[in-house]
Design an enzyme around this catalytic site. Sequence first.
Site: not given
Length: 284
Positions: A156, A100
């Site tokens: 995250h 990501e």
Amino acid sequence: MRGARLMGALLALAGLLQGALALRMAAFNIRTFGETKMSNATLSKYIVQILSRYDVAVVQEVRDSHLTAVGKLLDTLNQDDPNAYHYVVSEPLGRSSYKERYLFLFRPDRVSVLDSYQYDDGCEPCGNDTFSREPAIVRFHSPLTEVKEFAVVPLHAAPLDAVAEIDALYDVYLDVQHKWDLEDIVLMGDFNAGCSYVAASQWSSIRLRTNPAFQWLIPDTADTTSTSTHCAYDRIVVAGSQLQHAVVPESAAPFNFQVAYGLSSQLAQAISDHYPVEVTLKRA
């Protein structure tokens, strides 16, 4: 239904008025943000509408190896003004083939980027790194607000490692302090800081929570999800007296785009399973 639409209209109007007076920031986990989502006209329309609310936004779960979706997003955000938004994007992050990126979107007429760096959390091949997706950090200059410089640290967190990763944000905070001689720091993102991932008994072991230098702006009782769960996964934490003083009281909250735009539950969840969390800083 009429009441829901009226509430949505009032939320949108309040957002516009507040945005004209101050600097609004947000962190938004857009589930599996990539080419498929940006190629869907309906989903991309609402993603752009949501992100256009913000002067600074950190998008998480960016699954876009060639930055094709990011390019489409910027083209759409800038369709009326080619300089409406600029961006900073991290390298692909992750311990496995699953990667990501962190994407920072910002309005250059409101803020400018002074510096950025990727936090080094250890050796991934050696198995001694701390974060699944280590923070990429950006330092902003904000001439229009009470606080003139601040850093944004996104995270995250991996759900099953949420406690350890949130605690380790304290070390990131110290690193930013030392590197830039800077006290005013925003830490925000999908910390997975709720429900089964962080039990009530575990908060006492998290330095970012127990140290009084940090203000947690999104309470444990908040719901930052668009699904049937009620979990305060997404958070905004601020450090530094100038930054804390610059926060507009009661401006920090999840932005419930389902209510604001009168969307069905199915469409809202297709956009993302998370709501953005946002906060506004006072003008100078």
